[in-house]
Design a protein around this motif. Sequence first.
Motif, PDB file in Angstrom:
ATOM      1  N   ALA A 118       0.852  -1.393  -0.080  1.00 27.43           N
ATOM      2  CA  ALA A 118      -0.048  -0.093  -0.125  1.00 27.43           C
ATOM      3  C   ALA A 118       0.883   1.059   0.077  1.00 27.43           C
ATOM      4  CB  ALA A 118      -0.777  -0.035   1.236  1.00 27.43           C
ATOM      5  N   PHE A 119       2.077   1.254   0.872  1.00 29.46           N
ATOM      6  CA  PHE A 119       2.987   2.318   0.799  1.00 29.46           C
ATOM      7  C   PHE A 119       3.254   2.495  -0.900  1.00 29.46           C
ATOM      8  CE2 PHE A 119       4.373   4.156   5.026  1.00 29.46           C
ATOM      9  CZ  PHE A 119       3.748   3.235   5.788  1.00 29.46           C
ATOM     10  N   ARG A 142      -5.070  -4.317  -9.446  1.00 35.91           N
ATOM     11  CA  ARG A 142      -4.710  -2.982  -9.990  1.00 35.91           C
ATOM     12  C   ARG A 142      -3.730  -2.935 -11.124  1.00 35.91           C
ATOM     13  NH1 ARG A 142      -4.441  -0.930  -4.496  1.00 35.91           N
ATOM     14  NH2 ARG A 142      -6.653  -0.590  -4.089  1.00 35.91           N
ATOM     15  N   LYS A 153      -3.040  12.621  -8.206  1.00 35.70           N
ATOM     16  CA  LYS A 153      -3.576  11.421  -8.470  1.00 35.70           C
ATOM     17  C   LYS A 153      -4.533  10.896  -7.242  1.00 35.70           C
ATOM     18  CE  LYS A 153      -0.450  10.468 -11.464  1.00 35.70           C
ATOM     19  NZ  LYS A 153       0.947   9.783 -11.266  1.00 35.70           N
ATOM     20  N   PHE A 154      -5.524  10.136  -7.574  1.00 33.90           N
ATOM     21  CA  PHE A 154      -6.356   9.583  -6.447  1.00 33.90           C
ATOM     22  C   PHE A 154      -6.595   8.173  -6.412  1.00 33.90           C
ATOM     23  CE2 PHE A 154     -10.422   7.718  -6.014  1.00 33.90           C
ATOM     24  CZ  PHE A 154     -10.815   8.144  -4.585  1.00 33.90           C
ATOM     25  N   VAL A 155      -6.427   7.756  -5.424  1.00 33.85           N
ATOM     26  CA  VAL A 155      -6.762   6.163  -5.492  1.00 33.85           C
ATOM     27  C   VAL A 155      -7.581   5.576  -4.447  1.00 33.85           C
ATOM     28  CG1 VAL A 155      -4.516   5.576  -4.264  1.00 33.85           C
ATOM     29  CG2 VAL A 155      -5.585   3.831  -5.736  1.00 33.85           C
ATOM     30  N   GLN A 156      -8.519   5.013  -4.885  1.00 34.99           N
ATOM     31  CA  GLN A 156      -9.362   4.326  -3.617  1.00 34.99           C
ATOM     32  C   GLN A 156      -8.931   3.024  -3.512  1.00 34.99           C
ATOM     33  OE1 GLN A 156     -13.769   4.470  -4.536  1.00 34.99           O
ATOM     34  NE2 GLN A 156     -13.964   2.496  -3.320  1.00 34.99           N
ATOM     35  N   MET A 157      -8.457   3.153  -2.120  1.00 32.80           N
ATOM     36  CA  MET A 157      -7.443   1.771  -1.601  1.00 32.80           C
ATOM     37  C   MET A 157      -8.615   0.764  -1.124  1.00 32.80           C
ATOM     38  SD  MET A 157      -4.522   2.247  -2.258  1.00 32.80           S
ATOM     39  CE  MET A 157      -3.493   0.824  -1.515  1.00 32.80           C
ATOM     40  N   GLU A 158      -8.009  -0.237  -0.988  1.00 35.21           N
ATOM     41  CA  GLU A 158      -8.776  -1.356  -0.311  1.00 35.21           C
ATOM     42  C   GLU A 158      -9.326  -1.554   0.967  1.00 35.21           C
ATOM     43  OE1 GLU A 158      -6.124  -1.734  -1.917  1.00 35.21           O
ATOM     44  OE2 GLU A 158      -4.310  -2.237  -0.793  1.00 35.21           O
ATOM     45  N   ASP A 159      -8.661  -0.430   2.037  1.00 30.32           N
ATOM     46  CA  ASP A 159      -9.108  -0.141   3.289  1.00 30.32           C
ATOM     47  C   ASP A 159      -8.551   0.890   3.650  1.00 30.32           C
ATOM     48  OD1 ASP A 159      -6.699  -0.957   4.001  1.00 30.32           O
ATOM     49  OD2 ASP A 159      -6.988  -2.939   4.521  1.00 30.32           O
ATOM     50  N   ASN A 191      -4.845  -8.605   2.169  1.00 30.93           N
ATOM     51  CA  ASN A 191      -5.703  -7.692   1.442  1.00 30.93           C
ATOM     52  C   ASN A 191      -5.080  -6.798   0.472  1.00 30.93           C
ATOM     53  OD1 ASN A 191      -8.444  -7.000   0.838  1.00 30.93           O
ATOM     54  ND2 ASN A 191      -8.526  -5.290   2.310  1.00 30.93           N
ATOM     55  N   HIS A 192      -3.908  -6.294   0.954  1.00 29.16           N
ATOM     56  CA  HIS A 192      -3.213  -5.181  -0.019  1.00 29.16           C
ATOM     57  C   HIS A 192      -2.512  -6.124  -1.083  1.00 29.16           C
ATOM     58  CE1 HIS A 192      -3.736  -2.432   3.091  1.00 29.16           C
ATOM     59  NE2 HIS A 192      -2.806  -2.912   4.070  1.00 29.16           N
ATOM     60  N   TYR A 242      -3.948   5.512 -15.268  1.00 30.29           N
ATOM     61  CA  TYR A 242      -4.466   6.729 -14.551  1.00 30.29           C
ATOM     62  C   TYR A 242      -4.217   7.852 -15.439  1.00 30.29           C
ATOM     63  CZ  TYR A 242      -6.227   9.731 -10.791  1.00 30.29           C
ATOM     64  OH  TYR A 242      -6.784  10.471 -10.147  1.00 30.29           O
ATOM     65  N   PHE A 259      -2.226  14.236  -3.944  1.00 27.08           N
ATOM     66  CA  PHE A 259      -2.276  12.852  -3.672  1.00 27.08           C
ATOM     67  C   PHE A 259      -3.418  12.644  -2.761  1.00 27.08           C
ATOM     68  CE2 PHE A 259      -2.067   8.597  -1.921  1.00 27.08           C
ATOM     69  CZ  PHE A 259      -1.905   7.808  -3.145  1.00 27.08           C
ATOM     70  N   SER A 318     -11.492  12.602  -5.888  1.00 25.75           N
ATOM     71  CA  SER A 318     -11.390  11.895  -7.195  1.00 25.75           C
ATOM     72  C   SER A 318     -11.724  12.592  -8.597  1.00 25.75           C
ATOM     73  CB  SER A 318     -12.584  10.677  -7.135  1.00 25.75           C
ATOM     74  OG  SER A 318     -13.595  11.119  -7.029  1.00 25.75           O
ATOM     75  N   ILE A 329      -6.485   1.311   6.045  1.00 23.44           N
ATOM     76  CA  ILE A 329      -4.817   1.309   6.382  1.00 23.44           C
ATOM     77  C   ILE A 329      -4.085   1.468   4.995  1.00 23.44           C
ATOM     78  CG2 ILE A 329      -2.972  -0.267   7.198  1.00 23.44           C
ATOM     79  CD1 ILE A 329      -5.206  -1.755   8.852  1.00 23.44           C
ATOM     80  N   GLY A 330      -4.814   0.917   3.800  1.00 27.85           N
ATOM     81  CA  GLY A 330      -4.199   1.366   2.627  1.00 27.85           C
ATOM     82  C   GLY A 330      -4.204   2.593   2.213  1.00 27.85           C
ATOM     83  N   GLY A 362       1.330   4.309  -3.262  1.00 25.67           N
ATOM     84  CA  GLY A 362       1.407   5.572  -3.181  1.00 25.67           C
ATOM     85  C   GLY A 362       2.858   6.223  -4.008  1.00 25.67           C
ATOM     86  N   ALA A 410      -1.526   4.408   4.244  1.00 24.85           N
ATOM     87  CA  ALA A 410      -0.225   3.972   3.639  1.00 24.85           C
ATOM     88  C   ALA A 410       0.175   4.485   2.520  1.00 24.85           C
ATOM     89  CB  ALA A 410      -0.365   2.247   3.549  1.00 24.85           C
ATOM     90  N   SER A 411      -0.917   4.418   1.572  1.00 25.60           N
ATOM     91  CA  SER A 411      -0.570   4.962  -0.184  1.00 25.60           C
ATOM     92  C   SER A 411      -0.214   6.485   0.197  1.00 25.60           C
ATOM     93  CB  SER A 411      -1.658   4.639  -0.917  1.00 25.60           C
ATOM     94  OG  SER A 411      -2.975   5.332  -0.524  1.00 25.60           O
TER      95      SER A 411
END
Lengths: 276, 376
Positions: A76-77, A113, B50-56, A105-106, A265, B24, B41, B58-59, A80, B62-63
Motif C-alpha cells: 500500500a505504501f 490494480r 492522483k487519487f486512489v481508492q484503496m482496499e481499506d 488484502n493489499h 491513470y 495525492f 477523485s 490502512i491502505g 502511493g 499507507a498510500s
Amino acid sequence: MPREDVKKLLRSKFMPHIWCPGCGHGIIMHAILRALADLQIPKEQICISSGIGCSSRMPGYIDACTLHTAHGRSLAFATGVKMANPELTIVNVMGDGDGTAIGGNHFIHACRRNIGITAVVMNNNIYGMTGGQASPTTPEGAFAATAPYGAIDPVFDVCKLAEGAGATFVARATVANPMQCEQILKKAIEHQKKGFAVVEIVTYCHTQFGRKNKRSRPTDNIKYLKEHTVLKAQADKMSPDELKDKIVVGEFVNIETAREYTDRYNDVIARAQGKA
Amino acid sequence: MAQNEFWQGNKAIAMGAIAAGCRFFGGYPITPSTEIMEVMSEELPKLGGKFVQMEDEIGGIASALGASIAGKKAMTASSGPGISLKQELLGYGYIAEIPLVVADVQRGGPSTGLPTKVSQADVMQARWGTHGDHATIAYAPCSIPECYTLTIEAFNMAERFRQPVLIMADEVIGHMREKITIPEPGSFKVVDRKKPTVAPDDFIPYRPDEDDVPPMPAFGDGYRWHVTGLTTNEWGFPTNDAPDIDLKANRIIRKVERFRDEIVAYREDFMEDAEIVVVSYGSVSRSSLRAIRELREEGVKVGHFRPITIWPFPDKEIAAFSKNVKHIIVPELNAGQLVHEVERAVKGNCEVHGKSLINGELYKPAEIMSFIKEVA
Ligand SMILES: Cc1ncc(C[n+]2csc(CCOP(=O)(O)OP(=O)(O)O)c2C)c(N)n1
Ligand code: SF4
C-alpha cells in the motif's frame, strides 16, 4: 564475493545485517542486487520497500531509496510511491506472513490494480522474526511455535493467489537455484512497465522452522529444496499425487499486452482535463 | 475576483487541500467523511494529481504516506472506525517524520456506533490513539470557510514539522452547507517542506537543522535514504542505543512543543468582562455563541473561548483568563474529553463544569443557555 557493481548497491554502513548466519534471505538479496545491477537502473531511481519481518529488513542494506514500512502494509505504501513517481523502479520485498496474512488484502488488490511494482515474496513457511509461529504457508503437518501438534490450516499457493487476483507476471524460484532467481527477477523488474509482477522465492528459516522440522542446518534446507523442486514443464505432465510436496518453479503468467495502473491513470487525467 | 460558493464542509476540506498543494489522496469510503474523497477523485486529476481508492483505511493512509515520501503533498480522510484503523500508520508518520494531512470527520462510537450522527469523541484518540509518544497538531473547524482555511493551515504545519496533522471536523460541520468566499490564491501562505541543500553523498537523512526538523528529499530526487518506523539514529539506521533513542524520541516531540505559540490557535468572543466562560469547539461552538449572544442581551456576563487547535491545547491562554472568571462551562459531544485538559489548565483557579451529550444530537442554544443560567 559479490561483483563490484553489485557491491556498490550495498549499504555497508548498515552492516552487519541481522540475519542468522546461513539464512536464505541473503541469497535473495544477492539475486535482487545482481538483477538490478544487470539492468543498470540508477540507484537514485530504485525504491526497495518492505513490511516487517526478517526478510523485510533487506531494504536497509541496499543503497537506494529504501522504505521499511509496517507489518503487511508495504504494497500500500509502494502504491502511493508509484502513483507519486511512476518513473521509480520499485522492488517490494516481504515475508510470507507479511505478504499473505496481515498484508493479504493489499497483496490481492495490488495484483488486481496491476500497478507497476515487482513484489518478491520471500517464502520461508514461517514467521521468522517473532520466533517461528505458523504462517499461511506453513505446510500441513509441519511444527511451529503455534502449531505444537502440527499445522492443520491449509496453505496458500502464493503464485495461484497472485494469478487469480490479476497479477500480469507470476513466477516462482527457490534459493537453491540463485541463478534462476536472478533471471526471473530481471524479467519481473522489466515487467514493471506493464504492471504488477509477483516472484515467490521459496527459502528457509533454519533457526525457527528448521529446528522444529529436522532441517536445522542451512545445507539440510538447500538439499530439501533441490530434492523437491520440479520445473513447470515437467510438472505439467505430473499427476496431482506426484506433485504433492513438490515445489513447482518457473514462469506461470506473463501477459505481454498488459497495461500498467499509473499509465492507465494518465487516461483519467486526460479525461478530467478534457483532452480525451 | 473573490468567488462565492455554497459548499458542504467536506467539499471545503477537499478544496482547501487542493489549494494547499495536495496532489495525492488515498482513501476508503466511510460516512460522514466520504464526500472528501469523492471531491478529490474528481478534482485531483484535473490538476495532474492522483487519487486512489484503496482496499481499506490502512491502505489509504499507507498510500498517502508513500506518496508523501515520493514528494507529493498527500492526504487521507476518514471517520470513527476508519481513524481507528489508521492509528498504527499515524504513528509511522510521526516517527518516520512524513508530512501528511488526515481529516477526521467525527461520528458517534465506539465501533460502528452512529455513522450519520455527530460526535466529538475522537479528541483523545487523536492525541493518544497510536502507541508511543509524539506531538499532535489537530484543528477543529467550526464553519465551512474554516474547513477550507484550516485545511490549508494543516498542510502548512505538516510540511513544516514533517508529521501528520489532523483536521478534526464533525458530522455536522462535514455535512452542513454554508456560504464561503474562496480566498484568492496568493492571499494565503503555502508552506513546502524543506529540501536538503547538501550533495547526495553528504546527506545525513535525519540530522535536524537548528529548528529540530531535518530537511526531506523525495524518493527519486537524487538522494538515497532509508525510511523506517523503527527508532533510528541520524542516519536512519535502527538503533537500540539509549542516547540515540533519547535524541530521536525527544526531538519529535520538541520540534512541535518549541513552536507551540506559533501553532496554537483560538478565538475569544465577549471575553473582556466575562465572569462565566463557555469553552467549546467545532459545531458546538455555534450553539454556544448563539446562547451567549442572547444572554449578553439579558446582561449576563458570559464569554466564549474556542480552541481552534485542540492539539496543542491552548492551556496557557485558558489559564490566563481563568484567574478572572468564576465559572468555565465545557459542553462537548462526548462523555468529557477536552474538559480534562481545561481542568488541567485551570488548576483550580475557578470552577469547571463539564457537560456531555452523547446521543448523536447537537446541543441546542437553549440547552447551553440553561447551563449558563445554572451557574450565573
Ligand atoms: C501489526 C503488527 N503485528 C505483528 C507484528 C509482529 N511481527 C513482527 S515480524 C512478524 C512476522 C514476520 O514473518 P514473515 O513476514 O513471514 O517474515 P520472516 O521474519 O519470516 O522473514 C510479526 C508477526 C508487528 N510488527 N506488527
Ligand atoms: S530467524 Fe529465520 S528468517 Fe530470521 S534471520 Fe534467522 S534464519 Fe533467517
